[in-house]
Write an enzyme that holds these catalytic residues in place. Structure first.
Site, mmCIF file in Angstrom:
data_model
loop_
_atom_site.group_PDB
_atom_site.id
_atom_site.type_symbol
_atom_site.label_atom_id
_atom_site.label_comp_id
_atom_site.label_asym_id
_atom_site.label_seq_id
_atom_site.Cartn_x
_atom_site.Cartn_y
_atom_site.Cartn_z
ATOM 1 N N THR A 125 1.018 -1.277 -0.080
ATOM 2 C CA THR A 125 -0.051 -0.070 0.176
ATOM 3 C C THR A 125 0.795 1.324 -0.055
ATOM 4 O O THR A 125 1.906 1.253 0.406
ATOM 5 C CB THR A 125 -0.856 -0.021 1.246
ATOM 6 O OG1 THR A 125 -1.638 1.303 1.543
ATOM 7 C CG2 THR A 125 -0.142 -0.407 2.418
ATOM 8 N N ASP A 126 0.344 2.280 -0.686
ATOM 9 C CA ASP A 126 0.929 3.619 -0.358
ATOM 10 C C ASP A 126 1.115 4.204 0.925
ATOM 11 O O ASP A 126 1.874 5.104 1.119
ATOM 12 C CB ASP A 126 0.345 4.607 -1.288
ATOM 13 C CG ASP A 126 -1.126 5.004 -0.915
ATOM 14 O OD1 ASP A 126 -1.517 4.442 -0.097
ATOM 15 O OD2 ASP A 126 -1.756 6.020 -1.497
ATOM 16 N N GLU A 127 0.226 3.688 1.812
ATOM 17 C CA GLU A 127 0.487 4.098 3.235
ATOM 18 C C GLU A 127 1.684 3.897 4.005
ATOM 19 O O GLU A 127 1.945 4.382 4.824
ATOM 20 C CB GLU A 127 -0.755 3.486 4.214
ATOM 21 C CG GLU A 127 -2.006 3.953 3.563
ATOM 22 C CD GLU A 127 -3.387 3.424 4.374
ATOM 23 O OE1 GLU A 127 -3.198 3.586 5.434
ATOM 24 O OE2 GLU A 127 -4.275 3.288 3.861
ATOM 25 N N TYR A 153 -1.301 -0.273 11.151
ATOM 26 C CA TYR A 153 -1.872 -0.912 9.673
ATOM 27 C C TYR A 153 -0.460 -0.888 8.811
ATOM 28 O O TYR A 153 0.086 -1.583 8.432
ATOM 29 C CB TYR A 153 -2.923 -0.612 9.095
ATOM 30 C CG TYR A 153 -3.186 -0.692 7.765
ATOM 31 C CD1 TYR A 153 -3.283 -2.145 7.272
ATOM 32 C CD2 TYR A 153 -3.330 0.145 6.771
ATOM 33 C CE1 TYR A 153 -3.125 -2.308 6.040
ATOM 34 C CE2 TYR A 153 -3.122 0.039 5.349
ATOM 35 C CZ TYR A 153 -3.225 -1.519 4.916
ATOM 36 O OH TYR A 153 -3.302 -1.868 3.615
ATOM 37 N N LYS A 157 2.210 -3.146 7.456
ATOM 38 C CA LYS A 157 2.548 -3.567 5.647
ATOM 39 C C LYS A 157 3.867 -3.376 5.269
ATOM 40 O O LYS A 157 4.468 -3.905 4.612
ATOM 41 C CB LYS A 157 1.496 -2.653 5.042
ATOM 42 C CG LYS A 157 0.192 -3.011 5.237
ATOM 43 C CD LYS A 157 -0.224 -4.504 4.618
ATOM 44 C CE LYS A 157 -0.140 -4.446 2.907
ATOM 45 N NZ LYS A 157 -0.370 -5.806 2.647
HETATM 46 P P1 NAD Z 1 -10.079 -6.879 2.800
HETATM 47 O O1 NAD Z 1 -9.927 -6.618 4.259
HETATM 48 O O2 NAD Z 1 -11.511 -6.478 1.824
HETATM 49 O O3 NAD Z 1 -9.865 -8.334 2.311
HETATM 50 C C1 NAD Z 1 -8.636 -9.009 3.223
HETATM 51 C C2 NAD Z 1 -8.962 -10.674 2.813
HETATM 52 O O4 NAD Z 1 -8.076 -11.320 3.707
HETATM 53 C C3 NAD Z 1 -10.034 -11.098 3.505
HETATM 54 O O5 NAD Z 1 -10.910 -11.949 2.614
HETATM 55 C C4 NAD Z 1 -9.825 -12.009 4.521
HETATM 56 O O6 NAD Z 1 -10.629 -13.047 4.940
HETATM 57 C C5 NAD Z 1 -8.275 -12.562 4.108
HETATM 58 N N1 NAD Z 1 -7.474 -12.456 5.269
HETATM 59 C C6 NAD Z 1 -7.198 -11.931 6.416
HETATM 60 N N2 NAD Z 1 -6.411 -12.290 7.304
HETATM 61 C C7 NAD Z 1 -6.015 -13.728 6.777
HETATM 62 C C8 NAD Z 1 -5.322 -14.810 6.908
HETATM 63 N N3 NAD Z 1 -4.514 -14.746 8.257
HETATM 64 N N4 NAD Z 1 -5.351 -15.883 6.362
HETATM 65 C C9 NAD Z 1 -5.984 -15.894 5.289
HETATM 66 N N5 NAD Z 1 -6.682 -14.849 4.571
HETATM 67 C C10 NAD Z 1 -6.748 -13.656 5.537
HETATM 68 O O7 NAD Z 1 -8.878 -5.781 2.249
HETATM 69 P P2 NAD Z 1 -8.523 -5.509 0.621
HETATM 70 O O8 NAD Z 1 -9.169 -4.009 0.703
HETATM 71 O O9 NAD Z 1 -9.104 -6.330 -0.452
HETATM 72 O O10 NAD Z 1 -7.005 -5.298 0.539
HETATM 73 C C11 NAD Z 1 -6.384 -6.443 0.081
HETATM 74 C C12 NAD Z 1 -4.772 -6.298 0.047
HETATM 75 O O11 NAD Z 1 -4.613 -5.056 -0.667
HETATM 76 C C13 NAD Z 1 -4.282 -5.840 1.352
HETATM 77 O O12 NAD Z 1 -3.044 -6.527 1.649
HETATM 78 C C14 NAD Z 1 -4.206 -4.228 1.608
HETATM 79 O O13 NAD Z 1 -3.164 -3.985 2.406
HETATM 80 C C15 NAD Z 1 -3.892 -4.047 0.217
HETATM 81 N N6 NAD Z 1 -4.542 -2.756 -0.377
HETATM 82 C C16 NAD Z 1 -5.549 -2.496 -0.034
HETATM 83 C C17 NAD Z 1 -5.876 -1.216 -0.556
HETATM 84 C C18 NAD Z 1 -7.470 -0.594 -0.465
HETATM 85 O O14 NAD Z 1 -7.815 0.280 -0.901
HETATM 86 N N7 NAD Z 1 -8.352 -1.383 0.012
HETATM 87 C C19 NAD Z 1 -5.065 -0.185 -1.143
HETATM 88 C C20 NAD Z 1 -3.756 -0.702 -1.244
HETATM 89 C C21 NAD Z 1 -3.525 -1.971 -0.956
HETATM 90 P P1 TYD Z 2 -10.687 4.465 4.684
HETATM 91 O O1 TYD Z 2 -11.627 4.006 3.559
HETATM 92 O O2 TYD Z 2 -10.590 3.849 6.046
HETATM 93 O O3 TYD Z 2 -9.176 4.345 3.861
HETATM 94 P P2 TYD Z 2 -7.781 4.626 4.396
HETATM 95 O O4 TYD Z 2 -7.684 5.046 5.960
HETATM 96 O O5 TYD Z 2 -6.803 3.432 4.522
HETATM 97 O O6 TYD Z 2 -7.250 5.624 3.395
HETATM 98 O O7 TYD Z 2 -10.746 5.954 4.810
HETATM 99 C C1 TYD Z 2 -10.605 6.744 3.700
HETATM 100 C C2 TYD Z 2 -10.585 8.334 4.223
HETATM 101 O O8 TYD Z 2 -11.914 8.484 4.721
HETATM 102 C C3 TYD Z 2 -9.610 8.317 5.484
HETATM 103 O O9 TYD Z 2 -9.099 9.725 5.389
HETATM 104 C C4 TYD Z 2 -10.447 8.339 6.539
HETATM 105 C C5 TYD Z 2 -11.971 8.954 6.268
HETATM 106 N N1 TYD Z 2 -13.111 8.317 6.735
HETATM 107 C C6 TYD Z 2 -14.258 9.088 7.217
HETATM 108 O O10 TYD Z 2 -14.105 10.248 7.077
HETATM 109 N N2 TYD Z 2 -15.084 8.363 7.756
HETATM 110 C C7 TYD Z 2 -15.296 7.183 7.695
HETATM 111 O O11 TYD Z 2 -16.512 6.616 8.362
HETATM 112 C C8 TYD Z 2 -14.376 6.174 7.254
HETATM 113 C C9 TYD Z 2 -14.538 4.785 7.237
HETATM 114 C C10 TYD Z 2 -13.163 7.029 6.651
#
Ligand code: NAD
Ligand code: TYD
Length: 340
Positions: A125-127, A153, A157
């Site tokens: 992630t970019d975080e 988090y 990562k």
């Molecule tokens: P999500 O929370 O929707 O899904 C996570 C999945 O992983 C779930 O199906 C969960 O059951 C599974 N999981 C959790 N712990 C596990 C374990 N111990 N063993 C097996 N499976 C397990 O997450 P997402 O938003 O789809 O993110 C997926 C990946 O992409 C993550 O690694 C996250 O850090 C990365 N990512 C997400 C975003 C975003 O905007 N959502 C952006 C950049 C990177």
């Molecule tokens: P989120 O979807 O949790 O992603 P991330 O924190 O990984 O970027 O949140 C996106 C942005 O929205 C973040 O700045 C926090 C804000 N946010 C709210 O203002 N209200 C909410 O209820 C949630 C879940 C997030």
């Protein structure tokens, strides 16, 4: 080609499973997922009967189960999406983030070392780069930006990323890492900003904006992320990090207003609540490397992607209504009940 996709019952992982099964009908895709609160088997309903797909319920931290799967399937690649992914939950309880995101990554890579692999890809992630100030719109995260994390988090990562690079250098494991900005699209768990606001607006519930809503995120449609990972695992260079993002920076409050407008609701639903602890101000990716090396560019404009996403939530109410009617209620009450 046999690929283990961990976390494939979650948001991005499931979209990746669909993308791969559709684009490569001769690939075997194995989803390894332990189905935490964020994983839903109903998400994978449409592919469960596909003979090229297998679902295995196990944790990436379970060394025995992971080794058994490698012995059965002899995977060519692993794409590791499995993670605890929600910043707010990591502030409440960091432990499981360290276990899954760091130790789970180690278990997966140890299996890759033991049984051999053509590519181990870490979805990051970019975080991991921390945040950028709002008054410096000229600054972006490049692959050279130092790791500088804010939340448990992002620290988990970043730790995993460092371990991945260490396994490459020390053991010669053929790895790649992608660091993507915020995704949005179908099957996004309704605790995250965009789906939460859509679900609440449809139920005429308050829309909880943290702080002043000025924080900026760089939003990417989930399919564009999946296409980027597809390119990296096939054509990316081993030992390299690729940033993924689409130059689509938006303030949280502006996103919420777009959703309210699209759904024909009143802005009176918007409620400013206490800010997140350690809240990152701005994320912004410079995707020059993946563009120049692999020809990747985002295809979906935000104006179209957000419409498609809202329509998906309207068309798939049973998917998210089932989620928010269960254990999620307790989470919501705990996080937002007394937030004020
Ligand atoms: P999500 O929370 O929707 O899904 C996570 C999945 O992983 C779930 O199906 C969960 O059951 C599974 N999981 C959790 N712990 C596990 C374990 N111990 N063993 C097996 N499976 C397990 O997450 P997402 O938003 O789809 O993110 C997926 C990946 O992409 C993550 O690694 C996250 O850090 C990365 N990512 C997400 C975003 C975003 O905007 N959502 C952006 C950049 C990177
Ligand atoms: P989120 O979807 O949790 O992603 P991330 O924190 O990984 O970027 O949140 C996106 C942005 O929205 C973040 O700045 C926090 C804000 N946010 C709210 O203002 N209200 C909410 O209820 C949630 C879940 C997030």
């Amino acid at each position: 080609m046999t690929i283990i996709v961990t976390g494939g019952a979650g948001f991005i992982g499931s979209n990746f499973v669909f993308h791969m099964l559709k684009k490569y009908p001769d690939y075997r895709i194995i989803c390894l997922d332990c189905l935490t609160y964020a994983g839903n088997l109903s998400t994978l309903k449409s592919v469960m009967d596909n003979p090229n797909f297998r679902f295995v319920k196990a944790s990436i931290t379970d060394r025995e189960a992971v080794n058994k799967l490698f012995e059965e399937e002899h995977p060519d690649m692993v794409v590791n999406f499995a993670a605890e992914s929600h910043v707010d939950r990591s502030i409440e309880n960091p432990s499981v983030f360290l276990e899954t995101n760091i130790l789970g990554t180690q278990v997966m890579m140890d299996a890759c070392r033991k049984y051999g692999i053509k590519r181990y890809h870490q979805v990051s992630t970019d975080e991991v780069y921390g945040d950028l100030p709002l008054d410096r719109p000229d600054l972006f995260f490049t692959e050279e930006t130092p790791i500088h994390t804010s939340s448990p988090y992002s620290a988990s990562k970043a730790s995993a990323d460092l371990l991945v690079m260490a396994y490459h250098r020390t053991f010669g494991l053929p790895v790649t890492i992608s660091r993507c900005s915020n995704n949005y699209g179908p099957y996004h768990f309704p605790e995250k900003l965009i789906p939460l606001m859509i679900a609440n607006a449809l139920n005429d519930k308050p829309l909880p904006v943290y702080g002043k809503g000025e924080n900026v995120r760089d939003w990417l449609y989930v399919e564009d992320h999946c296409k980027a990972i597809d390119l990296i695992i096939h054509k990316g260079r081993e030992g390299e990090v690729y940033n993924i993002g689409g130059h689509n920076e938006m303030k949280n409050i502006d996103i919420v207003k777009i959703i309210v407008k699209e759904l024909g609701k009143s802005e009176d639903l918007i409620t400013y609540v206490a800010d997140r602890k350690g809240h990152d101000m701005r994320y912004a990716i410079d995707p020059t490397k993946i563009h120049n090396e692999l020809g990747w560019l985002p295809e979906t404009k935000f104006a179209d992607g957000i419409k498609k996403t809202i329509q998906w939530y309207l068309d798939n109410k049973e998917w998210w209504e089932e989620i928010i009617s269960g254990e999620y209620q307790n989470y919501y009450e705990k996080m937002y009940g007394n937030r004020g």
